[in-house]
Write a protein that holds these residues in place. Structure first.
Motif, PDB file in Angstrom:
ATOM      1  N   ASP A  52      51.830  51.051 -18.524  1.00 55.85           N
ATOM      2  CA  ASP A  52      51.034  51.898 -17.628  1.00 55.85           C
ATOM      3  C   ASP A  52      51.749  52.084 -16.292  1.00 55.85           C
ATOM      4  O   ASP A  52      51.740  53.170 -15.716  1.00 55.85           O
ATOM      5  CB  ASP A  52      49.642  51.306 -17.413  1.00 55.85           C
ATOM      6  N   THR A  55      54.435  54.574 -16.761  1.00 54.36           N
ATOM      7  CA  THR A  55      53.854  55.915 -16.836  1.00 54.36           C
ATOM      8  C   THR A  55      53.530  56.439 -15.441  1.00 54.36           C
ATOM      9  O   THR A  55      53.833  57.592 -15.118  1.00 54.36           O
ATOM     10  CB  THR A  55      52.580  55.898 -17.712  1.00 54.36           C
ATOM     11  N   ILE A  56      52.923  55.615 -14.609  1.00 55.05           N
ATOM     12  CA  ILE A  56      52.609  56.021 -13.233  1.00 55.05           C
ATOM     13  C   ILE A  56      53.890  56.394 -12.506  1.00 55.05           C
ATOM     14  O   ILE A  56      53.988  57.461 -11.894  1.00 55.05           O
ATOM     15  CB  ILE A  56      51.857  54.894 -12.486  1.00 55.05           C
ATOM     16  N   TYR A  57      54.873  55.523 -12.571  1.00 48.65           N
ATOM     17  CA  TYR A  57      56.136  55.745 -11.872  1.00 48.65           C
ATOM     18  C   TYR A  57      56.806  57.038 -12.348  1.00 48.65           C
ATOM     19  O   TYR A  57      57.226  57.866 -11.549  1.00 48.65           O
ATOM     20  CB  TYR A  57      57.057  54.540 -12.103  1.00 48.65           C
ATOM     21  N   ARG A  58      56.879  57.201 -13.667  1.00 51.48           N
ATOM     22  CA  ARG A  58      57.536  58.369 -14.272  1.00 51.48           C
ATOM     23  C   ARG A  58      56.800  59.662 -13.956  1.00 51.48           C
ATOM     24  O   ARG A  58      57.407  60.667 -13.560  1.00 51.48           O
ATOM     25  CB  ARG A  58      57.624  58.147 -15.786  1.00 51.48           C
ATOM     26  N   GLU A  59      55.457  59.653 -14.101  1.00 57.04           N
ATOM     27  CA  GLU A  59      54.705  60.886 -13.882  1.00 57.04           C
ATOM     28  C   GLU A  59      54.733  61.319 -12.419  1.00 57.04           C
ATOM     29  O   GLU A  59      54.783  62.514 -12.134  1.00 57.04           O
ATOM     30  CB  GLU A  59      53.282  60.741 -14.408  1.00 57.04           C
ATOM     31  N   LEU A  60      54.739  60.373 -11.501  1.00 61.89           N
ATOM     32  CA  LEU A  60      54.876  60.750 -10.091  1.00 61.89           C
ATOM     33  C   LEU A  60      56.267  61.300  -9.817  1.00 61.89           C
ATOM     34  O   LEU A  60      56.421  62.267  -9.079  1.00 61.89           O
ATOM     35  CB  LEU A  60      54.550  59.575  -9.176  1.00 61.89           C
ATOM     36  N   ARG A  61      57.274  60.707 -10.424  1.00 62.49           N
ATOM     37  CA  ARG A  61      58.642  61.214 -10.263  1.00 62.49           C
ATOM     38  C   ARG A  61      58.750  62.639 -10.785  1.00 62.49           C
ATOM     39  O   ARG A  61      59.381  63.491 -10.171  1.00 62.49           O
ATOM     40  CB  ARG A  61      59.629  60.282 -10.964  1.00 62.49           C
ATOM     41  N   TRP A  62      58.091  62.923 -11.916  1.00 62.76           N
ATOM     42  CA  TRP A  62      58.092  64.288 -12.462  1.00 62.76           C
ATOM     43  C   TRP A  62      57.437  65.263 -11.492  1.00 62.76           C
ATOM     44  O   TRP A  62      57.748  66.442 -11.475  1.00 62.76           O
ATOM     45  CB  TRP A  62      57.365  64.342 -13.792  1.00 62.76           C
ATOM     46  N   ARG A  63      56.523  64.772 -10.686  1.00 65.22           N
ATOM     47  CA  ARG A  63      55.850  65.622  -9.686  1.00 65.22           C
ATOM     48  C   ARG A  63      56.644  65.707  -8.381  1.00 65.22           C
ATOM     49  O   ARG A  63      56.183  66.276  -7.403  1.00 65.22           O
ATOM     50  CB  ARG A  63      54.451  65.079  -9.383  1.00 65.22           C
ATOM     51  N   HIS A  99      47.103  60.912  -7.604  1.00 62.06           N
ATOM     52  CA  HIS A  99      47.364  61.393  -8.959  1.00 62.06           C
ATOM     53  C   HIS A  99      46.855  60.457 -10.048  1.00 62.06           C
ATOM     54  O   HIS A  99      47.145  60.668 -11.232  1.00 62.06           O
ATOM     55  CB  HIS A  99      48.870  61.624  -9.128  1.00 62.06           C
ATOM     56  N   THR A 100      46.118  59.423  -9.659  1.00 61.48           N
ATOM     57  CA  THR A 100      45.553  58.477 -10.627  1.00 61.48           C
ATOM     58  C   THR A 100      44.156  58.075 -10.137  1.00 61.48           C
ATOM     59  O   THR A 100      43.775  58.430  -9.021  1.00 61.48           O
ATOM     60  CB  THR A 100      46.410  57.186 -10.719  1.00 61.48           C
TER      61      THR A 100
END
Length: 107
Positions: A52, A55-63, A99-100
């Motif tokens: 998890d 996922t947080i780290y990756r999805e924020l990086r994608w943003r 974002h979460t």
């Protein structure tokens, strides 16, 4: 924060113990450790919290948002799972909370 600590309402995790104790002043190490040990301690969930956090780290990086510490993402992941707020003084938690479902208490 002082009331929460004295009422033992604070939840700690291993990464929090590491961060707080690593930054403790020389004259406050023993006292800080006693205060932390008196709080509720939660274990990390094998795989779940780590994945998890990734996922947080990756999805924020994608943003386009770079969380400066993967440990912050791990702490956020556990706080979300436990549905408890994070007491912090760190801008990364604000980005994560945008974002979460992370809840925050800023000091």
């Amino acid at each position: 924060m002082r009331r929460a600590i004295s009422d033992q309402e604070v939840v700690t995790l291993d990464p929090i113990l590491l961060e707080v104790m690593a930054g403790a002043r020389q004259d406050a190490v023993a006292r800080t450790q006693r205060l932390l040990e008196a709080q509720q301690h939660e274990a990390l969930s094998p795989k779940l919290d780590w994945l998890d956090a990734a996922t947080i780290y990756r999805e924020l990086r994608w943003r386009g948002i770079t969380v400066r510490s993967q440990t912050d993402a791990l702490i956020a992941a556990v706080a979300i799972r436990l549905n408890v707020p994070v007491l912090h003084h760190d801008r990364d938690y604000g980005h994560i909370a945008e974002h979460t479902p992370l809840q925050l208490v800023e000091v």
